[in-house]
Design a protein around this motif. Structure first.
Motif, short mmCIF file in Angstrom:
data_model
loop_
_atom_site.label_atom_id
_atom_site.label_comp_id
_atom_site.label_asym_id
_atom_site.label_seq_id
_atom_site.Cartn_x
_atom_site.Cartn_y
_atom_site.Cartn_z
N PHE A 76 42.30 -63.29 -48.70
CA PHE A 76 43.30 -62.25 -48.51
C PHE A 76 42.82 -60.96 -49.13
O PHE A 76 41.85 -60.93 -49.89
CB PHE A 76 44.66 -62.67 -49.10
CG PHE A 76 44.61 -63.03 -50.55
CD1 PHE A 76 44.96 -62.09 -51.51
CD2 PHE A 76 44.24 -64.30 -50.96
CE1 PHE A 76 44.92 -62.42 -52.85
CE2 PHE A 76 44.19 -64.62 -52.30
CZ PHE A 76 44.53 -63.68 -53.25
N MET A 77 43.47 -59.87 -48.77
CA MET A 77 43.12 -58.54 -49.26
C MET A 77 44.20 -58.06 -50.23
O MET A 77 45.38 -58.31 -50.02
CB MET A 77 43.02 -57.54 -48.10
CG MET A 77 41.98 -57.88 -47.06
SD MET A 77 40.30 -57.64 -47.62
CE MET A 77 40.23 -55.87 -47.73
N ILE A 78 43.76 -57.34 -51.27
CA ILE A 78 44.69 -56.67 -52.18
C ILE A 78 44.19 -55.25 -52.37
O ILE A 78 43.01 -54.96 -52.16
CB ILE A 78 44.80 -57.39 -53.54
CG1 ILE A 78 43.44 -57.50 -54.21
CG2 ILE A 78 45.45 -58.75 -53.38
CD1 ILE A 78 43.49 -57.98 -55.64
N GLN A 79 45.07 -54.37 -52.77
CA GLN A 79 44.67 -52.99 -53.04
C GLN A 79 44.13 -52.92 -54.46
O GLN A 79 44.82 -53.21 -55.42
CB GLN A 79 45.85 -52.04 -52.87
CG GLN A 79 45.48 -50.58 -53.06
CD GLN A 79 44.38 -50.10 -52.12
OE1 GLN A 79 44.39 -50.40 -50.93
NE2 GLN A 79 43.41 -49.39 -52.66
N GLY A 80 42.87 -52.53 -54.59
CA GLY A 80 42.25 -52.36 -55.90
C GLY A 80 42.49 -50.96 -56.43
O GLY A 80 43.12 -50.13 -55.77
N ALA A 81 41.98 -50.69 -57.61
CA ALA A 81 42.15 -49.38 -58.22
C ALA A 81 41.48 -48.29 -57.39
O ALA A 81 42.02 -47.20 -57.22
CB ALA A 81 41.58 -49.39 -59.63
N SER A 82 40.30 -48.57 -56.86
CA SER A 82 39.58 -47.55 -56.10
C SER A 82 39.44 -47.87 -54.62
O SER A 82 39.21 -46.97 -53.82
CB SER A 82 38.19 -47.34 -56.71
OG SER A 82 37.47 -48.56 -56.67
N ARG A 83 39.56 -49.14 -54.27
CA ARG A 83 39.37 -49.55 -52.88
C ARG A 83 40.02 -50.91 -52.65
O ARG A 83 40.33 -51.63 -53.61
CB ARG A 83 37.89 -49.63 -52.53
CG ARG A 83 37.14 -50.67 -53.36
CD ARG A 83 35.65 -50.71 -53.04
NE ARG A 83 34.93 -51.58 -53.94
CZ ARG A 83 34.82 -52.90 -53.79
NH1 ARG A 83 35.38 -53.49 -52.78
NH2 ARG A 83 34.15 -53.62 -54.67
N PRO A 84 40.23 -51.28 -51.39
CA PRO A 84 40.76 -52.63 -51.13
C PRO A 84 39.75 -53.69 -51.57
O PRO A 84 38.55 -53.50 -51.46
CB PRO A 84 40.95 -52.65 -49.61
CG PRO A 84 40.98 -51.22 -49.20
CD PRO A 84 40.13 -50.48 -50.19
N ARG A 85 40.26 -54.79 -52.07
CA ARG A 85 39.40 -55.88 -52.56
C ARG A 85 39.70 -57.14 -51.77
O ARG A 85 40.84 -57.41 -51.40
CB ARG A 85 39.67 -56.16 -54.04
CG ARG A 85 39.63 -54.96 -54.97
CD ARG A 85 38.23 -54.48 -55.29
NE ARG A 85 37.40 -55.45 -55.94
CZ ARG A 85 37.18 -55.50 -57.25
NH1 ARG A 85 37.77 -54.65 -58.05
NH2 ARG A 85 36.38 -56.40 -57.75
N THR A 86 38.67 -57.92 -51.51
CA THR A 86 38.81 -59.21 -50.85
C THR A 86 38.85 -60.29 -51.93
O THR A 86 38.03 -60.28 -52.86
CB THR A 86 37.62 -59.49 -49.91
OG1 THR A 86 37.55 -58.44 -48.96
CG2 THR A 86 37.79 -60.82 -49.20
N VAL A 87 39.79 -61.20 -51.81
CA VAL A 87 39.93 -62.29 -52.77
C VAL A 87 39.87 -63.61 -52.02
O VAL A 87 40.41 -63.75 -50.92
CB VAL A 87 41.28 -62.19 -53.53
CG1 VAL A 87 41.41 -63.31 -54.55
CG2 VAL A 87 41.42 -60.83 -54.19
N GLN A 88 39.18 -64.57 -52.61
CA GLN A 88 39.09 -65.91 -52.04
C GLN A 88 39.44 -66.91 -53.13
O GLN A 88 38.84 -66.91 -54.21
CB GLN A 88 37.68 -66.19 -51.51
CG GLN A 88 37.54 -67.57 -50.87
CD GLN A 88 36.11 -67.84 -50.45
OE1 GLN A 88 35.24 -68.01 -51.28
NE2 GLN A 88 35.89 -67.86 -49.14
N ILE A 89 40.44 -67.76 -52.84
CA ILE A 89 40.87 -68.77 -53.81
C ILE A 89 40.84 -70.14 -53.13
O ILE A 89 41.40 -70.32 -52.05
CB ILE A 89 42.29 -68.48 -54.33
CG1 ILE A 89 42.36 -67.10 -54.99
CG2 ILE A 89 42.71 -69.56 -55.33
CD1 ILE A 89 43.73 -66.71 -55.47
#
Length: 168
Positions: A76-89
């Motif tokens: 899934f994607m989350i909004q990071g401090a400087s850019r969107p981040r991809t996370v895999q769990i």
């Protein structure tokens, strides 16, 4: 003028005894190596006799801990401090007993959808700290339990476990 030379033809020595000796050495060496490598593992007959003597397998008990792995990692994607981040769990569910295991496997798509919803609502700040990951895991457990209560009318999952966690 021309001299005749007589050639003696000697019968060739037989190589058969040498070949047989080499084959015997290789077979004996292989047998010894196998014996050392395999140790004293029980034979098929011993294993069958031992399994007949054991009571019902431990996983058949009602309260045994069983783990149900999600068939794929949740991305899934989350909004990071400087850019969107991809996370895999990667997630596994801890359940108790075979009935709970069957229910969890039956509803894997529903569990995945619930986890996606929960994980997508998190922030980068929560995911970078250990305490934030623990809160996310507890929220995931709460949401999955609520989903099972709504669908099956019972609590099926004891714990939600993160077995892989990557943030890019």
């Amino acid at each position: 003028m021309a001299e005749e030379v007589e050639l003696e033809v000697k019968p060739a020595k037989s190589k058969l005894p040498i070949i047989i000796a080499l084959v015997v050495v290789v077979l004996v060496g292989g047998g010894v190596a196998a014996w050392f490598l395999l140790g004293s593992t029980p034979s098929v007959e011993e294993s069958a006799a031992a399994s007949e003597q054991k009571p019902v397998a431990a996983s058949a008990k009602i309260g045994d801990a069983l783990y149900v792995a999600m068939p794929r990692a949740l991305d899934f994607m989350i909004q990071g401090a400087s850019r969107p981040r991809t996370v895999q769990i990667k997630v596994q569910l801890l359940v108790r007993g075979q009935d709970a295991e069957q229910l969890a496997r039956k509803h894997i798509p529903l569990v995945e959808a619930t986890l996606h919803k929960t994980f997508s609502a998190t922030t980068e700040q929560e995911l970078v700290s250990l305490a934030g990951k623990e809160r996310l895991r507890e929220q995931a457990l709460s949401d999955v339990r609520e989903t099972f209560l709504n669908v099956e009318g019972q609590n099926v999952v004891e714990q939600v476990l993160f077995t892989g966690f990557v943030i890019e």
